[in-house]
Design a protein around this motif. Structure first.
Motif, PDB file in Angstrom:
ATOM      1  N   ARG A 190       0.855  -1.199   0.000  1.00  0.00           N
ATOM      2  CA  ARG A 190       0.000   0.000   0.000  1.00  0.00           C
ATOM      3  C   ARG A 190       0.891   1.250   0.000  1.00  0.00           C
ATOM      4  NH1 ARG A 190      -5.280   1.070   1.751  1.00  0.00           N
ATOM      5  NH2 ARG A 190      -5.477  -1.048   2.563  1.00  0.00           N
ATOM      6  N   GLY A 191       0.704   2.123  -0.981  1.00  0.00           N
ATOM      7  CA  GLY A 191       1.498   3.342  -1.082  1.00  0.00           C
ATOM      8  C   GLY A 191       2.856   3.152  -1.717  1.00  0.00           C
ATOM      9  N   MET A 192       3.179   1.937  -2.147  1.00  0.00           N
ATOM     10  CA  MET A 192       4.503   1.644  -2.709  1.00  0.00           C
ATOM     11  C   MET A 192       4.392   1.037  -4.108  1.00  0.00           C
ATOM     12  SD  MET A 192       6.766   2.688  -0.532  1.00  0.00           S
ATOM     13  CE  MET A 192       8.269   1.790  -0.893  1.00  0.00           C
ATOM     14  N   ALA A 193       3.402   1.468  -4.858  1.00  0.00           N
ATOM     15  CA  ALA A 193       3.260   0.957  -6.222  1.00  0.00           C
ATOM     16  C   ALA A 193       4.453   1.343  -7.091  1.00  0.00           C
ATOM     17  CB  ALA A 193       1.976   1.508  -6.848  1.00  0.00           C
ATOM     18  N   GLY A 194       5.091   2.459  -6.756  1.00  0.00           N
ATOM     19  CA  GLY A 194       6.222   2.925  -7.546  1.00  0.00           C
ATOM     20  C   GLY A 194       7.365   1.929  -7.596  1.00  0.00           C
ATOM     21  N   ALA A 195       7.610   1.219  -6.505  1.00  0.00           N
ATOM     22  CA  ALA A 195       8.707   0.246  -6.485  1.00  0.00           C
ATOM     23  C   ALA A 195       8.455  -0.866  -7.489  1.00  0.00           C
ATOM     24  CB  ALA A 195       8.862  -0.329  -5.072  1.00  0.00           C
ATOM     25  N   ALA A 196       7.205  -1.343  -7.552  1.00  0.00           N
ATOM     26  CA  ALA A 196       6.854  -2.387  -8.517  1.00  0.00           C
ATOM     27  C   ALA A 196       6.970  -1.862  -9.943  1.00  0.00           C
ATOM     28  CB  ALA A 196       5.439  -2.887  -8.244  1.00  0.00           C
ATOM     29  N   ASN A 199      -2.791  -1.552  -5.891  1.00  0.00           N
ATOM     30  CA  ASN A 199      -1.841  -1.038  -6.886  1.00  0.00           C
ATOM     31  C   ASN A 199      -2.262  -1.304  -8.337  1.00  0.00           C
ATOM     32  OD1 ASN A 199      -0.189  -0.215  -4.778  1.00  0.00           O
ATOM     33  ND2 ASN A 199       1.030  -2.095  -4.789  1.00  0.00           N
ATOM     34  N   ARG A 200      -3.352  -2.042  -8.530  1.00  0.00           N
ATOM     35  CA  ARG A 200      -3.708  -2.499  -9.875  1.00  0.00           C
ATOM     36  C   ARG A 200      -3.870  -1.335 -10.872  1.00  0.00           C
ATOM     37  NH1 ARG A 200      -6.039  -7.051 -12.039  1.00  0.00           N
ATOM     38  NH2 ARG A 200      -6.591  -7.907  -9.975  1.00  0.00           N
ATOM     39  N   THR A 201      -4.726  -0.390 -10.533  1.00  0.00           N
ATOM     40  CA  THR A 201      -5.034   0.678 -11.482  1.00  0.00           C
ATOM     41  C   THR A 201      -3.797   1.509 -11.812  1.00  0.00           C
ATOM     42  OG1 THR A 201      -7.302   0.801 -10.665  1.00  0.00           O
ATOM     43  CG2 THR A 201      -6.480   2.701 -11.910  1.00  0.00           C
ATOM     44  N   ILE A 202      -3.037   1.827 -10.785  1.00  0.00           N
ATOM     45  CA  ILE A 202      -1.812   2.625 -10.999  1.00  0.00           C
ATOM     46  C   ILE A 202      -0.869   1.912 -11.951  1.00  0.00           C
ATOM     47  CG2 ILE A 202       0.238   3.599  -9.868  1.00  0.00           C
ATOM     48  CD1 ILE A 202      -1.459   3.838  -7.315  1.00  0.00           C
ATOM     49  N   LEU A 203      -0.622   0.634 -11.701  1.00  0.00           N
ATOM     50  CA  LEU A 203       0.357  -0.096 -12.503  1.00  0.00           C
ATOM     51  C   LEU A 203      -0.141  -0.356 -13.914  1.00  0.00           C
ATOM     52  CD1 LEU A 203       1.677  -2.563  -9.789  1.00  0.00           C
ATOM     53  CD2 LEU A 203       2.894  -0.635 -10.813  1.00  0.00           C
ATOM     54  N   GLN A 204      -1.423  -0.651 -14.070  1.00  0.00           N
ATOM     55  CA  GLN A 204      -1.941  -0.871 -15.418  1.00  0.00           C
ATOM     56  C   GLN A 204      -1.929   0.415 -16.234  1.00  0.00           C
ATOM     57  OE1 GLN A 204      -5.770  -2.771 -14.661  1.00  0.00           O
ATOM     58  NE2 GLN A 204      -4.880  -4.775 -15.079  1.00  0.00           N
TER      59      GLN A 204
END
Length: 498
Positions: A250-256, A279-284
């Motif tokens: 949570r809050g660390m989508a940037g690392a992925a 993180n799904r929406t952010i990463l997609q």
């Protein structure tokens, strides 16, 4: 590839050259002195007031030979014997005699002052103890003096094996190293004392260094082209590997995102991210090229299925240290059958649960700790690790039979049976959040394409540094962002490919 021997290893090469190649020590000394003086003249340094401070060992012999050659070029030269005259080597005594025959005078003490050039030839690579007493006072007076400061082979006071400066060391603007740059001049803090390092070939046979697995090495750019995975005209995405990146919380989508982007930029064929549902929406949105598989709770069956799918796994970037994260890490470490890169929170969890280290199912693991994470894993203070980083690194990798990337301003890589690697690319602009996530992705991407763990780590670290150098040229030393590092990896690979 260039070797970075310490003083002991270089002495072995010198002795071999003298014994087997029948090149007398005095001839090597003359070659070293001429190479040093050639550098001085090529750079147009002012020869109006030169001071050469010499010890009693062979580094001092080099210094007296340099003083004589500069004297013969019309320089005003003061030569100082800072060591014990009763302990001079045979070669140094001979060079003192030749200097005097050329009209030079030897002083017994160094006088602090203003010089056009101040040359340090007190200890060099022969230092084997702390600098104390009159030697310490002399070096500190040399540092206070004015003029361009040049070191012969190694700045006096710098450990050739670790770069450590126990008390004080000569602060050079330029170090002329003979045959090989010495390891201590490449590691901090030694490299700050060495200044610019120029290597001069004097004919020492270094072939034996390749057989000594304790000798460190570094890459040059021409080495990289031969190491890069090939890409065939008739290939498809499956030929370049399936990378599973278990990252983010949570809050660390940037690392992925950064890890996955870097793996793709490096050439991986297919990247799948396993991350929390948040993180799904952010990463997609950020990386539509990636497959995004999400979880709300720990699902062992799903994780095992993903591990079976992958050709390489990366775990830990932004993962967090919750109990859910711990269970994901434990399941991965105990069941993964392909190469696995463990980064960031994966290492922090390992530090809390060290028993997992004894359960690794194979040797194809790459750990990527920075100094703080390495300290937590080994239970040793950072300062202790820095003082003997290669020794600590090789002991750790030997105990656990893995590849370890010890990240620092000079990143070092170790694996049992391999030469330690010291990375010379990169710069301080890379000291930003997310830079380590990019590195984990680069290494993962290379291993996905079939590189083994050690070579993938070595090439990955070097490319990551080249990307940092390219990004700095575009953005300056302050403004480089981690995503720009990932993009710069692509630019660097394009340049190397062309």
């Amino acid at each position: 590839m260039i070797f970075l021997p310490d003083g002991r290893q270089m002495k072995t090469a010198d002795s071999y050259t003298i014994r087997e190649k029948k090149i007398p020590s005095l001839i090597l000394m003359e070659r070293a002195a001429r190479a040093f003086v050639d550098t001085v003249t090529e750079r147009g340094y002012d020869l109006s007031r030169v001071c050469v401070v010499c010890g009693s060992g062979n580094n001092g012999g080099d210094g007296f030979a340099i003083a004589r050659l500069l004297l013969e070029k019309g320089a005003e030269v003061t030569a100082v014997m800072a060591g014990n005259p009763d302990h001079c080597t045979e070669e140094t005594l001979r060079q003192i005699g030749l200097f005097r025959e050329a009209g030079g005078t030897v002083c017994n003490s160094f006088e602090e002052g203003e010089y056009s050039i101040l040359i340090d030839a007190v200890f060099g690579a022969g230092l084997s103890r702390r600098v104390e007493g009159s030697y310490l006072a002399c070096i500190e007076a040399m540092n206070r003096s004015g003029g361009v400061k040049l070191a012969v082979d190694v700045p006096s006071g710098v450990s050739t094996s670790s770069g450590e400066v126990a008390t004080s060391a000569f602060k050079a603007d330029l170090t002329v190293s003979f045959q090989c740059a010495k390891l201590g001049c490449m590691l901090d803090p030694g490299r700050a004392y060495a200044g610019e390092v120029k290597v001069a070939d004097i004919g020492v046979d270094t072939d034996g260094l390749e057989g000594d697995r304790d000798v460190a090495y570094a890459l040059e750019e021409q080495d990289v082209r031969a190491m890069l995975p090939g890409r065939r005209a008739d290939s498809h995405k499956g030929d370049y590997g399936r990378a599973l990146i278990i990252a983010g919380s949570r809050g660390m989508a940037g690392a992925a995102y950064l890890s996955a982007l870097a793996a793709y930029r490096t050439g991986a064929g297919l990247v799948q991210i396993y991350t929390p549902e948040e993180n799904r929406t952010i990463l997609q949105t950020l990386l539509p090229e990636a497959i995004v598989r999400c979880y709300d709770f720990f699902d062992e069956r799903e994780l095992l299925r993903l591990l079976e799918w992958a050709d390489v796994v990366s775990i830990g970037s932004g993962l967090g240290t919750s109990d859910k994260s711990r269970r994901i890490l434990q399941t991965t470490l105990e069941n993964v059958q392909v190469p696995c890169v463990v980064d960031a929170d994966g290492l922090n969890l390992l530090a809390e649960h060290s028993r997992y280290l004894s359960r690794l199912p194979h040797e194809n693991f790459v750990f990527t700790p920075h100094m703080g994470e390495m300290s937590r894993i080994t239970k040793k203070p950072v300062e202790e690790l820095r003082k003997s980083r290669l020794e600590e690194l090789m002991q750790f990798t030997g105990s656990h039979r893995i590849t370890c990337v010890l990240k620092d301003a000079r990143t070092c890589i170790g694996k049992q049976g391999e030469h330690p690697f010291v990375n010379l690319s990169g710069n301080a602009a890379m000291a930003k959040a997310g830079s380590g996530d990019v590195l984990a992705g680069v290494i993962t991407g290379l291993i996905a394409q079939g590189m083994d763990c050690f070579d993938g780590a070595v090439l990955g670290v070097y490319l990551h540094g080249l990307a940092g150098d390219a990004a700095r040229r575009g953005k300056g030393g302050y403004s480089v962002l981690a995503r720009e590092l990932a993009d710069a990896v692509g630019a660097v690979l394009k340049r190397l490919e062309e």
